[in-house]
Design a protein around this motif. Structure first.
Motif, PDB file in Angstrom:
ATOM      1  N   ALA A  87     -13.419  -0.235   0.243  1.00 38.05           N
ATOM      2  CA  ALA A  87     -13.429   1.524   0.509  1.00 38.05           C
ATOM      3  C   ALA A  87     -12.748   1.988   1.733  1.00 38.05           C
ATOM      4  CB  ALA A  87     -14.814   1.551   0.537  1.00 38.05           C
ATOM      5  N   LEU A  88     -12.674   0.968   2.670  1.00 38.96           N
ATOM      6  CA  LEU A  88     -12.144   1.331   4.004  1.00 38.96           C
ATOM      7  C   LEU A  88     -10.807   1.522   3.947  1.00 38.96           C
ATOM      8  CD1 LEU A  88     -12.181   1.896   7.071  1.00 38.96           C
ATOM      9  CD2 LEU A  88     -12.185  -0.566   7.438  1.00 38.96           C
ATOM     10  N   VAL A  89     -10.168   0.535   3.095  1.00 37.70           N
ATOM     11  CA  VAL A  89      -8.564   0.363   3.038  1.00 37.70           C
ATOM     12  C   VAL A  89      -8.297   1.580   2.106  1.00 37.70           C
ATOM     13  CG1 VAL A  89      -6.841  -0.657   1.772  1.00 37.70           C
ATOM     14  CG2 VAL A  89      -8.590  -2.294   3.207  1.00 37.70           C
ATOM     15  N   ASP A  90      -8.869   1.993   1.026  1.00 33.01           N
ATOM     16  CA  ASP A  90      -8.706   3.172   0.122  1.00 33.01           C
ATOM     17  C   ASP A  90      -8.852   4.489   1.033  1.00 33.01           C
ATOM     18  OD1 ASP A  90      -8.699   1.589  -1.932  1.00 33.01           O
ATOM     19  OD2 ASP A  90     -10.551   1.983  -2.731  1.00 33.01           O
ATOM     20  N   VAL A 128      -5.495   4.570   3.261  1.00 31.84           N
ATOM     21  CA  VAL A 128      -4.382   4.947   2.244  1.00 31.84           C
ATOM     22  C   VAL A 128      -4.457   6.597   2.050  1.00 31.84           C
ATOM     23  CG1 VAL A 128      -3.223   4.836   0.146  1.00 31.84           C
ATOM     24  CG2 VAL A 128      -4.081   2.773   1.109  1.00 31.84           C
ATOM     25  N   ASP A 129      -5.585   7.110   1.869  1.00 37.40           N
ATOM     26  CA  ASP A 129      -5.728   8.524   1.489  1.00 37.40           C
ATOM     27  C   ASP A 129      -5.309   9.133   2.897  1.00 37.40           C
ATOM     28  OD1 ASP A 129      -6.671   8.111  -0.951  1.00 37.40           O
ATOM     29  OD2 ASP A 129      -8.728   8.300  -0.338  1.00 37.40           O
ATOM     30  N   ALA A 130      -5.779   8.594   4.188  1.00 35.37           N
ATOM     31  CA  ALA A 130      -5.276   9.271   5.430  1.00 35.37           C
ATOM     32  C   ALA A 130      -3.692   9.378   5.551  1.00 35.37           C
ATOM     33  CB  ALA A 130      -6.105   8.523   6.426  1.00 35.37           C
ATOM     34  N   LEU A 166       0.845  -1.452  -0.076  1.00 37.94           N
ATOM     35  CA  LEU A 166      -0.120  -0.058  -0.201  1.00 37.94           C
ATOM     36  C   LEU A 166       0.822   1.127  -0.034  1.00 37.94           C
ATOM     37  CD1 LEU A 166      -2.855  -0.990   2.629  1.00 37.94           C
ATOM     38  CD2 LEU A 166      -2.974  -1.010   0.140  1.00 37.94           C
ATOM     39  N   TRP A 167       1.836   1.242   0.917  1.00 33.94           N
ATOM     40  CA  TRP A 167       2.874   2.451   0.940  1.00 33.94           C
ATOM     41  C   TRP A 167       4.313   2.111   1.369  1.00 33.94           C
ATOM     42  CZ3 TRP A 167      -1.173   2.041   4.700  1.00 33.94           C
ATOM     43  CH2 TRP A 167      -0.722   2.187   6.044  1.00 33.94           C
ATOM     44  N   SER A 179      -2.287   0.775  -5.492  1.00 33.12           N
ATOM     45  CA  SER A 179      -2.885   0.320  -4.269  1.00 33.12           C
ATOM     46  C   SER A 179      -4.159   0.114  -3.565  1.00 33.12           C
ATOM     47  CB  SER A 179      -2.131   1.222  -3.057  1.00 33.12           C
ATOM     48  OG  SER A 179      -2.849   2.613  -3.158  1.00 33.12           O
ATOM     49  N   THR A 180      -5.012   0.918  -4.754  1.00 37.99           N
ATOM     50  CA  THR A 180      -6.539   0.500  -4.302  1.00 37.99           C
ATOM     51  C   THR A 180      -7.060  -0.807  -4.776  1.00 37.99           C
ATOM     52  OG1 THR A 180      -7.048   1.971  -5.987  1.00 37.99           O
ATOM     53  CG2 THR A 180      -6.746   3.283  -4.245  1.00 37.99           C
ATOM     54  N   ARG A 181      -6.231  -1.240  -5.546  1.00 34.06           N
ATOM     55  CA  ARG A 181      -6.672  -2.654  -5.956  1.00 34.06           C
ATOM     56  C   ARG A 181      -6.178  -3.832  -4.921  1.00 34.06           C
ATOM     57  NH1 ARG A 181     -10.263  -1.413  -9.925  1.00 34.06           N
ATOM     58  NH2 ARG A 181      -9.647   0.248 -11.000  1.00 34.06           N
ATOM     59  N   ARG A 182      -7.199  -4.462  -4.523  1.00 35.61           N
ATOM     60  CA  ARG A 182      -6.783  -5.657  -3.706  1.00 35.61           C
ATOM     61  C   ARG A 182      -6.930  -7.080  -4.554  1.00 35.61           C
ATOM     62  NH1 ARG A 182      -6.681  -1.611  -1.915  1.00 35.61           N
ATOM     63  NH2 ARG A 182      -8.813  -1.177  -1.406  1.00 35.61           N
TER      64      ARG A 182
END
Length: 312
Positions: A288-291, A294-296, A166-167, A309-312
Protein backbone atom coordinates in the motif's frame (compact mmCIF):
# COMPACT_ATOMS: atom_id res chain seq x y z
CA UNK A 1 20.38 -0.83 44.73
CA UNK A 2 18.23 1.01 47.26
CA UNK A 3 17.10 3.44 44.58
CA UNK A 4 15.91 0.54 42.43
CA UNK A 5 13.94 -0.87 45.36
CA UNK A 6 12.22 2.52 45.71
CA UNK A 7 10.76 2.03 42.23
CA UNK A 8 8.35 -0.49 43.72
CA UNK A 9 6.40 2.49 45.01
CA UNK A 10 5.79 3.75 41.48
CA UNK A 11 2.79 1.57 40.79
CA UNK A 12 0.74 1.99 37.60
CA UNK A 13 -2.24 3.34 39.55
CA UNK A 14 -0.09 5.97 41.29
CA UNK A 15 1.52 7.03 38.03
CA UNK A 16 -1.91 7.27 36.44
CA UNK A 17 -3.04 9.58 39.24
CA UNK A 18 0.02 11.82 38.84
CA UNK A 19 -0.44 12.05 35.08
CA UNK A 20 -4.15 12.81 35.51
CA UNK A 21 -3.38 15.72 37.87
CA UNK A 22 -0.75 17.02 35.44
CA UNK A 23 -3.20 16.81 32.54
CA UNK A 24 -6.25 18.31 34.26
CA UNK A 25 -4.50 20.76 36.59
CA UNK A 26 -6.79 19.74 39.42
CA UNK A 27 -6.91 17.01 42.07
CA UNK A 28 -10.70 16.85 41.92
CA UNK A 29 -10.76 16.62 38.11
CA UNK A 30 -8.03 13.98 38.25
CA UNK A 31 -10.16 11.96 40.67
CA UNK A 32 -13.00 11.96 38.16
CA UNK A 33 -10.56 10.99 35.42
CA UNK A 34 -9.27 7.95 37.29
CA UNK A 35 -12.69 7.21 38.79
CA UNK A 36 -11.39 7.47 42.35
CA UNK A 37 -11.55 9.83 45.29
CA UNK A 38 -9.71 13.12 45.64
CA UNK A 39 -8.07 11.88 48.82
CA UNK A 40 -6.92 8.74 46.99
CA UNK A 41 -5.34 10.85 44.26
CA UNK A 42 -3.62 12.99 46.90
CA UNK A 43 -2.20 9.90 48.58
CA UNK A 44 -0.93 8.54 45.25
CA UNK A 45 0.81 11.83 44.43
CA UNK A 46 2.36 11.98 47.90
CA UNK A 47 3.63 8.41 47.56
CA UNK A 48 5.30 9.17 44.24
CA UNK A 49 6.83 12.38 45.62
CA UNK A 50 8.22 10.33 48.52
CA UNK A 51 9.96 8.01 46.07
CA UNK A 52 11.36 10.96 44.09
CA UNK A 53 12.35 12.92 47.17
CA UNK A 54 10.96 16.11 45.70
CA UNK A 55 7.63 17.81 44.99
CA UNK A 56 5.92 17.18 41.69
CA UNK A 57 3.29 19.89 42.01
CA UNK A 58 3.33 23.43 43.34
CA UNK A 59 0.27 23.75 45.56
CA UNK A 60 1.01 27.31 46.76
CA UNK A 61 -1.53 28.87 44.40
CA UNK A 62 -5.16 28.17 43.60
CA UNK A 63 -4.11 26.24 40.51
CA UNK A 64 -1.96 23.13 40.58
CA UNK A 65 1.23 23.57 38.63
CA UNK A 66 4.14 21.27 37.90
CA UNK A 67 7.48 22.03 39.47
CA UNK A 68 10.57 21.89 37.26
CA UNK A 69 11.37 18.42 38.58
CA UNK A 70 7.73 17.41 38.19
CA UNK A 71 7.61 18.58 34.60
CA UNK A 72 10.61 16.45 33.66
CA UNK A 73 9.24 13.44 35.54
CA UNK A 74 5.80 13.72 33.90
CA UNK A 75 7.32 13.99 30.42
CA UNK A 76 9.33 10.83 30.93
CA UNK A 77 6.58 8.98 32.76
CA UNK A 78 4.17 9.72 29.88
CA UNK A 79 6.55 8.06 27.44
CA UNK A 80 7.03 5.08 29.75
CA UNK A 81 3.28 4.63 30.09
CA UNK A 82 2.77 4.83 26.33
CA UNK A 83 5.46 2.20 25.75
CA UNK A 84 3.95 -0.04 28.41
CA UNK A 85 0.49 0.25 26.87
CA UNK A 86 1.92 -0.56 23.43
CA UNK A 87 3.72 -3.59 24.87
CA UNK A 88 0.51 -4.86 26.45
CA UNK A 89 -1.44 -4.41 23.22
CA UNK A 90 1.23 -6.19 21.20
CA UNK A 91 1.35 -9.13 23.65
CA UNK A 92 -2.37 -9.84 23.61
CA UNK A 93 -3.07 -13.12 21.82
CA UNK A 94 -6.08 -11.68 20.02
CA UNK A 95 -4.09 -8.87 18.42
CA UNK A 96 -1.34 -9.32 15.89
CA UNK A 97 1.14 -6.44 16.16
CA UNK A 98 1.50 -4.17 13.14
CA UNK A 99 4.75 -4.72 11.23
CA UNK A 100 7.74 -2.44 11.29
CA UNK A 101 8.70 -1.40 7.78
CA UNK A 102 12.15 -0.50 6.52
CA UNK A 103 12.65 0.72 2.98
CA UNK A 104 15.65 2.15 1.16
CA UNK A 105 15.17 4.89 -1.41
CA UNK A 106 17.08 7.29 -3.58
CA UNK A 107 17.03 10.75 -2.06
CA UNK A 108 15.31 12.10 -5.19
CA UNK A 109 12.36 9.88 -4.27
CA UNK A 110 12.30 10.04 -0.48
CA UNK A 111 13.13 13.71 -0.16
CA UNK A 112 10.48 14.85 -2.64
CA UNK A 113 7.67 12.30 -2.50
CA UNK A 114 7.73 10.16 0.64
CA UNK A 115 5.72 12.68 2.67
CA UNK A 116 2.95 12.65 0.03
CA UNK A 117 2.88 8.85 0.16
CA UNK A 118 2.38 8.95 3.92
CA UNK A 119 -0.48 11.45 3.86
CA UNK A 120 -3.73 9.56 4.21
CA UNK A 121 -1.94 6.36 5.16
CA UNK A 122 -4.02 3.89 7.13
CA UNK A 123 -0.87 3.13 9.13
CA UNK A 124 -0.77 -0.60 8.64
CA UNK A 125 2.61 -0.53 10.33
CA UNK A 126 3.87 0.41 13.78
CA UNK A 127 7.04 2.15 12.63
CA UNK A 128 8.55 3.14 9.30
CA UNK A 129 12.23 3.67 8.66
CA UNK A 130 13.50 5.04 5.36
CA UNK A 131 17.21 4.64 4.55
CA UNK A 132 18.08 7.39 2.08
CA UNK A 133 21.12 7.59 -0.15
CA UNK A 134 22.76 6.93 -3.47
CA UNK A 135 21.90 3.94 -5.65
CA UNK A 136 24.73 1.94 -4.10
CA UNK A 137 23.31 2.56 -0.61
CA UNK A 138 19.84 1.42 -1.74
CA UNK A 139 21.22 -1.77 -3.28
CA UNK A 140 23.49 -2.65 -0.36
CA UNK A 141 20.75 -2.05 2.20
CA UNK A 142 18.37 -4.39 0.39
CA UNK A 143 21.01 -7.06 -0.36
CA UNK A 144 22.01 -7.15 3.32
CA UNK A 145 18.38 -7.56 4.38
CA UNK A 146 18.36 -4.35 6.41
CA UNK A 147 15.53 -3.10 4.19
CA UNK A 148 12.69 -5.19 2.79
CA UNK A 149 12.59 -3.26 -0.47
CA UNK A 150 14.42 -0.46 -2.20
CA UNK A 151 13.15 2.22 -4.56
CA UNK A 152 15.80 3.06 -7.11
CA UNK A 153 17.15 2.99 -10.64
CA UNK A 154 16.83 -0.37 -12.36
CA UNK A 155 20.07 -0.10 -14.35
CA UNK A 156 22.81 -2.63 -13.50
CA UNK A 157 21.07 -3.90 -10.37
CA UNK A 158 22.92 -6.74 -8.54
CA UNK A 159 21.93 -10.15 -9.89
CA UNK A 160 20.72 -11.37 -6.49
CA UNK A 161 17.90 -8.81 -6.44
CA UNK A 162 14.48 -9.05 -8.07
CA UNK A 163 13.26 -5.85 -9.72
CA UNK A 164 9.85 -4.54 -10.72
CA UNK A 165 9.49 -1.32 -12.75
CA UNK A 166 7.24 1.40 -11.35
CA UNK A 167 7.71 4.40 -13.63
CA UNK A 168 9.77 5.79 -16.49
CA UNK A 169 10.89 9.39 -16.56
CA UNK A 170 12.77 11.68 -18.94
CA UNK A 171 15.53 14.08 -17.98
CA UNK A 172 15.23 17.84 -18.12
CA UNK A 173 17.55 20.83 -17.95
CA UNK A 174 17.17 22.99 -14.84
CA UNK A 175 18.03 26.61 -15.61
CA UNK A 176 17.66 29.98 -13.86
CA UNK A 177 14.40 31.71 -14.87
CA UNK A 178 16.26 34.58 -16.53
CA UNK A 179 18.60 32.28 -18.45
CA UNK A 180 18.93 32.48 -22.24
CA UNK A 181 17.54 28.93 -22.53
CA UNK A 182 14.63 29.42 -20.12
CA UNK A 183 12.14 30.38 -22.84
CA UNK A 184 13.07 27.57 -25.20
CA UNK A 185 10.58 24.72 -25.62
CA UNK A 186 13.43 22.23 -25.88
CA UNK A 187 17.23 22.31 -25.89
CA UNK A 188 19.91 19.89 -27.04
CA UNK A 189 23.05 18.88 -25.24
CA UNK A 190 25.04 21.01 -27.66
CA UNK A 191 23.29 24.06 -26.15
CA UNK A 192 25.27 23.42 -22.95
CA UNK A 193 28.52 24.58 -24.54
CA UNK A 194 30.08 27.20 -22.28
CA UNK A 195 27.44 26.82 -19.58
CA UNK A 196 28.64 26.25 -15.97
CA UNK A 197 27.36 22.86 -14.85
CA UNK A 198 26.04 21.74 -11.48
CA UNK A 199 26.35 18.01 -10.83
CA UNK A 200 26.62 15.17 -8.37
CA UNK A 201 29.73 13.31 -7.27
CA UNK A 202 31.01 10.40 -9.34
CA UNK A 203 29.65 8.01 -6.71
CA UNK A 204 26.11 8.73 -7.89
CA UNK A 205 24.56 6.44 -10.51
CA UNK A 206 22.75 9.50 -11.83
CA UNK A 207 26.09 11.20 -12.54
CA UNK A 208 27.22 8.10 -14.47
CA UNK A 209 24.07 8.13 -16.60
CA UNK A 210 24.33 11.83 -17.39
CA UNK A 211 28.07 11.70 -18.08
CA UNK A 212 27.57 8.81 -20.51
CA UNK A 213 25.11 10.80 -22.61
CA UNK A 214 27.18 13.98 -22.40
CA UNK A 215 30.21 12.03 -23.61
CA UNK A 216 28.20 10.64 -26.53
CA UNK A 217 27.26 14.20 -27.48
CA UNK A 218 30.88 15.29 -26.97
CA UNK A 219 29.82 17.68 -24.24
CA UNK A 220 31.37 15.83 -21.28
CA UNK A 221 33.24 17.95 -18.78
CA UNK A 222 33.48 18.10 -15.01
CA UNK A 223 30.79 20.13 -13.19
CA UNK A 224 31.95 23.42 -11.75
CA UNK A 225 29.81 22.80 -8.62
CA UNK A 226 29.36 19.33 -7.11
CA UNK A 227 26.66 18.61 -4.49
CA UNK A 228 24.91 15.63 -2.89
CA UNK A 229 21.26 16.76 -2.66
CA UNK A 230 18.75 17.87 -5.27
CA UNK A 231 17.37 20.71 -3.18
CA UNK A 232 20.88 22.14 -2.77
CA UNK A 233 21.59 21.78 -6.48
CA UNK A 234 18.32 23.43 -7.52
CA UNK A 235 18.85 26.35 -5.15
CA UNK A 236 22.26 26.88 -6.76
CA UNK A 237 20.66 26.84 -10.21
CA UNK A 238 17.99 29.31 -9.03
CA UNK A 239 20.74 31.62 -7.81
CA UNK A 240 22.04 31.81 -11.40
CA UNK A 241 25.26 29.91 -10.73
CA UNK A 242 24.82 27.16 -13.29
CA UNK A 243 22.53 24.71 -15.09
CA UNK A 244 21.91 21.05 -14.32
CA UNK A 245 20.59 17.95 -16.08
CA UNK A 246 18.00 16.39 -13.75
CA UNK A 247 15.30 13.69 -13.82
CA UNK A 248 11.79 15.05 -14.33
CA UNK A 249 10.73 13.88 -10.87
CA UNK A 250 12.46 16.88 -9.26
CA UNK A 251 10.14 19.33 -10.99
CA UNK A 252 7.95 19.72 -7.92
CA UNK A 253 10.95 20.83 -5.85
CA UNK A 254 11.91 23.72 -8.12
CA UNK A 255 12.51 26.96 -6.25
CA UNK A 256 10.93 30.12 -7.61
CA UNK A 257 14.08 31.18 -9.43
CA UNK A 258 14.45 28.04 -11.56
CA UNK A 259 12.52 26.22 -14.26
CA UNK A 260 12.80 23.00 -16.27
CA UNK A 261 13.31 22.92 -20.03
CA UNK A 262 12.73 19.81 -22.14
CA UNK A 263 15.86 18.05 -23.37
CA UNK A 264 15.83 16.99 -27.00
CA UNK A 265 17.66 13.80 -26.17
CA UNK A 266 15.38 10.72 -25.92
CA UNK A 267 18.11 8.45 -24.56
CA UNK A 268 18.34 10.50 -21.38
CA UNK A 269 15.67 8.81 -19.27
CA UNK A 270 15.59 6.31 -16.46
CA UNK A 271 13.37 3.51 -15.18
CA UNK A 272 12.61 3.48 -11.47
CA UNK A 273 11.23 0.60 -9.53
CA UNK A 274 11.27 -1.80 -6.60
CA UNK A 275 14.38 -3.78 -5.71
CA UNK A 276 14.04 -6.71 -3.31
CA UNK A 277 15.54 -10.02 -2.37
CA UNK A 278 13.69 -13.11 -3.69
CA UNK A 279 13.04 -14.27 -0.12
CA UNK A 280 11.71 -10.90 1.10
CA UNK A 281 8.29 -11.09 2.72
CA UNK A 282 6.40 -8.11 1.30
CA UNK A 283 3.41 -7.18 3.47
CA UNK A 284 0.10 -5.59 2.42
CA UNK A 285 1.12 -2.47 4.35
CA UNK A 286 4.32 -2.21 2.30
CA UNK A 287 2.42 -2.78 -0.94
CA UNK A 288 0.00 0.00 0.00
CA UNK A 289 2.87 2.38 0.78
CA UNK A 290 4.48 1.74 -2.62
CA UNK A 291 1.11 2.25 -4.34
CA UNK A 292 0.70 5.65 -2.68
CA UNK A 293 4.29 6.56 -3.60
CA UNK A 294 3.58 5.80 -7.25
CA UNK A 295 0.40 7.88 -7.07
CA UNK A 296 2.38 10.80 -5.66
CA UNK A 297 5.07 10.54 -8.32
CA UNK A 298 2.55 10.10 -11.15
CA UNK A 299 1.57 13.77 -10.92
CA UNK A 300 4.90 14.66 -12.55
CA UNK A 301 4.41 15.79 -16.19
CA UNK A 302 5.68 13.33 -18.86
CA UNK A 303 6.30 10.62 -16.30
CA UNK A 304 4.90 7.24 -17.37
CA UNK A 305 3.73 4.81 -14.69
CA UNK A 306 4.47 1.22 -15.62
CA UNK A 307 1.43 -0.92 -16.39
CA UNK A 308 0.67 -3.13 -13.42
CA UNK A 309 3.10 -1.24 -11.24
CA UNK A 310 0.92 -1.79 -8.18
CA UNK A 311 1.71 -5.52 -8.32
CA UNK A 312 4.86 -6.61 -6.58
Amino acid sequence: MSELHDLDGLTPSRLRAVLAVAETGSFSAAAREVRGSQSGVSRSVAAVEAVLGTAIFDRSTRSVRLTDAGREFVERATLVRAELEAAVRAARPDRRPAPRLTIAALTSVSELHLADALVGSDEGWSRLRCVEGLQSVVEQTVVSGRATIGIGDLVDVPAELVVHPLWHEPFRLAVPRGHRLARRRAVGLDDLVGEPLVGFSRDAELRTTIDRELATARQLRAPEIVVDRFRTALSIVAAGLGVMVVPAIVGRALPAGARLVELDHPDLRRTMGVLRRPDAAVSPALDALVDRLVDAVAATPDLVVDAGSTRR
